[in-house]
Design a protein around this motif. Structure first.
Motif, PDB file in Angstrom:
ATOM      1  N   THR A   1     -76.165 120.145   5.072  1.00 20.25           N
ATOM      2  CA  THR A   1     -75.468 120.698   3.907  1.00 20.25           C
ATOM      3  C   THR A   1     -75.075 122.156   4.086  1.00 20.25           C
ATOM      4  OG1 THR A   1     -76.553 119.167   2.393  1.00 20.25           O
ATOM      5  CG2 THR A   1     -75.675 121.198   1.449  1.00 20.25           C
ATOM      6  N   ILE A   2     -76.036 123.008   4.421  1.00 15.36           N
ATOM      7  CA  ILE A   2     -75.772 124.453   4.478  1.00 15.36           C
ATOM      8  C   ILE A   2     -74.770 124.817   5.578  1.00 15.36           C
ATOM      9  CG2 ILE A   2     -76.814 126.716   4.846  1.00 15.36           C
ATOM     10  CD1 ILE A   2     -79.308 125.696   3.449  1.00 15.36           C
ATOM     11  N   PRO A   3     -74.984 124.366   6.832  1.00 17.27           N
ATOM     12  CA  PRO A   3     -73.985 124.720   7.855  1.00 17.27           C
ATOM     13  C   PRO A   3     -72.602 124.144   7.573  1.00 17.27           C
ATOM     14  CG  PRO A   3     -75.594 123.152   8.727  1.00 17.27           C
ATOM     15  CD  PRO A   3     -76.127 123.643   7.424  1.00 17.27           C
ATOM     16  N   LEU A   4     -72.544 122.958   6.967  1.00 16.00           N
ATOM     17  CA  LEU A   4     -71.243 122.373   6.633  1.00 16.00           C
ATOM     18  C   LEU A   4     -70.510 123.254   5.620  1.00 16.00           C
ATOM     19  CD1 LEU A   4     -69.262 119.974   6.861  1.00 16.00           C
ATOM     20  CD2 LEU A   4     -70.486 118.912   4.952  1.00 16.00           C
ATOM     21  N   ALA A   5     -71.216 123.718   4.601  1.00 11.44           N
ATOM     22  CA  ALA A   5     -70.598 124.546   3.566  1.00 11.44           C
ATOM     23  C   ALA A   5     -70.147 125.890   4.138  1.00 11.44           C
ATOM     24  CB  ALA A   5     -71.581 124.758   2.411  1.00 11.44           C
ATOM     25  N   ILE A   6     -70.990 126.518   4.936  1.00 11.53           N
ATOM     26  CA  ILE A   6     -70.664 127.838   5.489  1.00 11.53           C
ATOM     27  C   ILE A   6     -69.477 127.764   6.447  1.00 11.53           C
ATOM     28  CG2 ILE A   6     -71.513 129.694   6.975  1.00 11.53           C
ATOM     29  CD1 ILE A   6     -74.285 129.225   5.798  1.00 11.53           C
ATOM     30  N   LEU A   7     -69.499 126.801   7.348  1.00  8.14           N
ATOM     31  CA  LEU A   7     -68.437 126.703   8.348  1.00  8.14           C
ATOM     32  C   LEU A   7     -67.109 126.273   7.718  1.00  8.14           C
ATOM     33  CD1 LEU A   7     -70.479 125.109  11.268  1.00  8.14           C
ATOM     34  CD2 LEU A   7     -69.593 127.446  11.132  1.00  8.14           C
ATOM     35  N   LEU A   8     -67.152 125.414   6.711  1.00 10.07           N
ATOM     36  CA  LEU A   8     -65.916 125.045   6.019  1.00 10.07           C
ATOM     37  C   LEU A   8     -65.314 126.248   5.288  1.00 10.07           C
ATOM     38  CD1 LEU A   8     -66.464 121.488   4.495  1.00 10.07           C
ATOM     39  CD2 LEU A   8     -64.701 122.179   6.113  1.00 10.07           C
ATOM     40  N   ALA A   9     -66.165 127.038   4.651  1.00  4.18           N
ATOM     41  CA  ALA A   9     -65.678 128.233   3.966  1.00  4.18           C
ATOM     42  C   ALA A   9     -65.050 129.207   4.959  1.00  4.18           C
ATOM     43  CB  ALA A   9     -66.821 128.907   3.206  1.00  4.18           C
ATOM     44  N   ALA A  10     -65.690 129.367   6.121  1.00  9.07           N
ATOM     45  CA  ALA A  10     -65.133 130.261   7.146  1.00  9.07           C
ATOM     46  C   ALA A  10     -63.805 129.735   7.672  1.00  9.07           C
ATOM     47  CB  ALA A  10     -66.134 130.409   8.293  1.00  9.07           C
ATOM     48  N   LEU A  11     -63.712 128.425   7.868  1.00  3.28           N
ATOM     49  CA  LEU A  11     -62.464 127.836   8.355  1.00  3.28           C
ATOM     50  C   LEU A  11     -61.329 128.067   7.369  1.00  3.28           C
ATOM     51  CD1 LEU A  11     -61.073 125.958  10.502  1.00  3.28           C
ATOM     52  CD2 LEU A  11     -61.631 124.072   8.958  1.00  3.28           C
TER      53      LEU A  11
ATOM     54  N   LEU B   1     -67.810 120.245  15.321  1.00  2.98           N
ATOM     55  CA  LEU B   1     -66.364 120.431  15.382  1.00  2.98           C
ATOM     56  C   LEU B   1     -65.980 121.805  14.855  1.00  2.98           C
ATOM     57  CD1 LEU B   1     -63.285 119.544  15.278  1.00  2.98           C
ATOM     58  CD2 LEU B   1     -63.836 118.630  13.015  1.00  2.98           C
ATOM     59  N   LEU B   2     -66.483 122.166  13.680  1.00  2.00           N
ATOM     60  CA  LEU B   2     -66.120 123.437  13.055  1.00  2.00           C
ATOM     61  C   LEU B   2     -66.655 124.622  13.849  1.00  2.00           C
ATOM     62  CD1 LEU B   2     -66.865 122.473   9.333  1.00  2.00           C
ATOM     63  CD2 LEU B   2     -64.628 122.631  10.430  1.00  2.00           C
ATOM     64  N   ALA B   3     -67.912 124.540  14.274  1.00  2.00           N
ATOM     65  CA  ALA B   3     -68.499 125.644  15.041  1.00  2.00           C
ATOM     66  C   ALA B   3     -67.754 125.855  16.349  1.00  2.00           C
ATOM     67  CB  ALA B   3     -69.983 125.364  15.296  1.00  2.00           C
ATOM     68  N   SER B   4     -67.427 124.777  17.028  1.00  2.00           N
ATOM     69  CA  SER B   4     -66.710 124.866  18.292  1.00  2.00           C
ATOM     70  C   SER B   4     -65.316 125.439  18.098  1.00  2.00           C
ATOM     71  CB  SER B   4     -66.629 123.482  18.942  1.00  2.00           C
ATOM     72  OG  SER B   4     -65.851 123.521  20.126  1.00  2.00           O
ATOM     73  N   PHE B   5     -64.596 124.949  17.100  1.00  2.00           N
ATOM     74  CA  PHE B   5     -63.234 125.426  16.871  1.00  2.00           C
ATOM     75  C   PHE B   5     -63.228 126.909  16.505  1.00  2.00           C
ATOM     76  CE2 PHE B   5     -59.841 126.532  13.942  1.00  2.00           C
ATOM     77  CZ  PHE B   5     -58.727 126.195  14.690  1.00  2.00           C
ATOM     78  N   ILE B   6     -64.074 127.310  15.566  1.00  2.00           N
ATOM     79  CA  ILE B   6     -64.086 128.701  15.113  1.00  2.00           C
ATOM     80  C   ILE B   6     -64.454 129.634  16.264  1.00  2.00           C
ATOM     81  CG2 ILE B   6     -65.286 130.343  13.611  1.00  2.00           C
ATOM     82  CD1 ILE B   6     -65.501 128.094  11.550  1.00  2.00           C
TER      83      ILE B   6
ATOM     84  N   GLY C   1     -63.402 120.258  18.858  1.00  2.00           N
ATOM     85  CA  GLY C   1     -63.152 121.629  18.412  1.00  2.00           C
ATOM     86  C   GLY C   1     -62.531 122.477  19.502  1.00  2.00           C
ATOM     87  N   LEU C   2     -63.004 122.308  20.722  1.00  2.00           N
ATOM     88  CA  LEU C   2     -62.439 123.048  21.855  1.00  2.00           C
ATOM     89  C   LEU C   2     -60.983 122.660  22.096  1.00  2.00           C
ATOM     90  CD1 LEU C   2     -62.530 124.834  24.370  1.00  2.00           C
ATOM     91  CD2 LEU C   2     -63.632 122.942  25.588  1.00  2.00           C
ATOM     92  N   LEU C   3     -60.706 121.372  22.067  1.00  2.00           N
ATOM     93  CA  LEU C   3     -59.338 120.900  22.295  1.00  2.00           C
ATOM     94  C   LEU C   3     -58.388 121.390  21.209  1.00  2.00           C
ATOM     95  CD1 LEU C   3     -57.350 119.163  23.903  1.00  2.00           C
ATOM     96  CD2 LEU C   3     -58.059 117.211  22.513  1.00  2.00           C
ATOM     97  N   LEU C   4     -58.807 121.298  19.962  1.00  2.00           N
ATOM     98  CA  LEU C   4     -57.957 121.744  18.858  1.00  2.00           C
ATOM     99  C   LEU C   4     -57.736 123.252  18.894  1.00  2.00           C
ATOM    100  CD1 LEU C   4     -59.367 119.535  15.962  1.00  2.00           C
ATOM    101  CD2 LEU C   4     -57.161 119.299  17.103  1.00  2.00           C
ATOM    102  N   ALA C   5     -58.733 123.997  19.340  1.00  2.00           N
ATOM    103  CA  ALA C   5     -58.580 125.447  19.457  1.00  2.00           C
ATOM    104  C   ALA C   5     -57.515 125.810  20.492  1.00  2.00           C
ATOM    105  CB  ALA C   5     -59.910 126.091  19.833  1.00  2.00           C
TER     106      ALA C   5
END
Length: 245
Positions: free
Chosen positions: A71-81, A122-127, A176-180
């Motif tokens: 829950t927590i990492p999903l919320a934080i990384l989505l907000a950052a994205l 996915l989010l951590a890798s892309f960001i 995430g790497l590919l999309l980045a």
């Protein structure tokens, strides 16, 4: 686009993470409330039926602990994205979920793979990678923060624990790497001052004239004033103190 307009708050920064968190908790509550188990809607590798898990698996969790940890990492990384990559956030989430799910379906063990951890990777890798690729100082700083906070997640893209879907983690990381690398993002234009331009007339800059080519300070006279020690005059005025007689 200027940095002031690019880095602005919108309601989506809160609404997107809130919607994601509510959705995964609602699904788990429904399983408990109605006594059902939806794990069969997860990704089951290399089966036609298992393909539906590409869409449904991020909403399914095996336990409260599993749900809480995501829950927590999903919320934080989505907000950052949404805040830092608002123009491409939807493409990253949708495309990343589909791509990481396909990778999991292709390489996973014959078991149901569930959970939002693949989306987190996915989010951590892309960001992280996108910030490094853009070389924008704020986005690079965000990448370093992600490494500092979530760098330990890297170990779980390898088969270190049997009860963890490392295939889903690996799929999210690679997606995430590919999309980045592939998805282009609109970046803010960094403000440049006049002296940063190549055609700036250095010889006309009053401040820079106080330094030589090696960066040493040169004391200069201004307005023809003589600043030498010999030109300084000190005048004392003596007044006799009156005493009472």
């Amino acid at each position: 686009m200027t940095e002031q307009k690019y880095f602005t708050y919108t309601d989506w920064i809160l609404l997107v993470p809130l919607g994601a968190v509510l959705s995964i908790w609602t699904v788990y509550w429904a399983e408990l409330q109605f006594g059902i188990n939806l794990n069969e809607y997860g990704v089951y590798p290399r089966t036609l039926k298992g393909l539906r898990g590409i869409v449904f698996s991020p909403f399914l969790h095996a336990s409260v602990e599993h749900l809480y940890n995501n829950t927590i990492p999903l919320a934080i990384l989505l907000a950052a994205l949404v805040y830092f990559y608002r123009s491409i956030a939807l493409r990253i989430v949708v495309g990343g979920v589909l791509l990481s799910g396909l990778v999991t379906w292709a390489i996973g063990r014959p078991s149901y793979h569930i959970g939002a951890s693949g989306v987190i990777y996915l989010l951590a890798s892309f960001i992280f990678f996108k910030g490094i690729f853009t070389k924008h100082y704020r986005l690079v700083a965000l990448s370093l923060i992600v490494v500092f906070v979530y760098g330990s997640l890297l170990w779980y893209i390898f088969p270190v624990k049997e009860d963890i879907s490392w295939e889903g983690h690996l799929g999210g990381f690679l997606s995430g790497l590919l999309l980045a690398m592939v998805v282009k993002a609109k970046l803010p234009v960094v403000k440049k001052y006049d002296w940063e331009h190549e055609d700036y007339p250095v010889e006309d800059d009053v401040f820079l004239q106080h330094f030589d080519e090696d960066g040493n300070f040169i004391e200069q006279k201004e307005n023809g004033a003589d600043t030498s020690v010999d030109s300084i005059q000190i005048i004392y005025e003596y007044k006799e103190r009156k005493t009472d007689s």
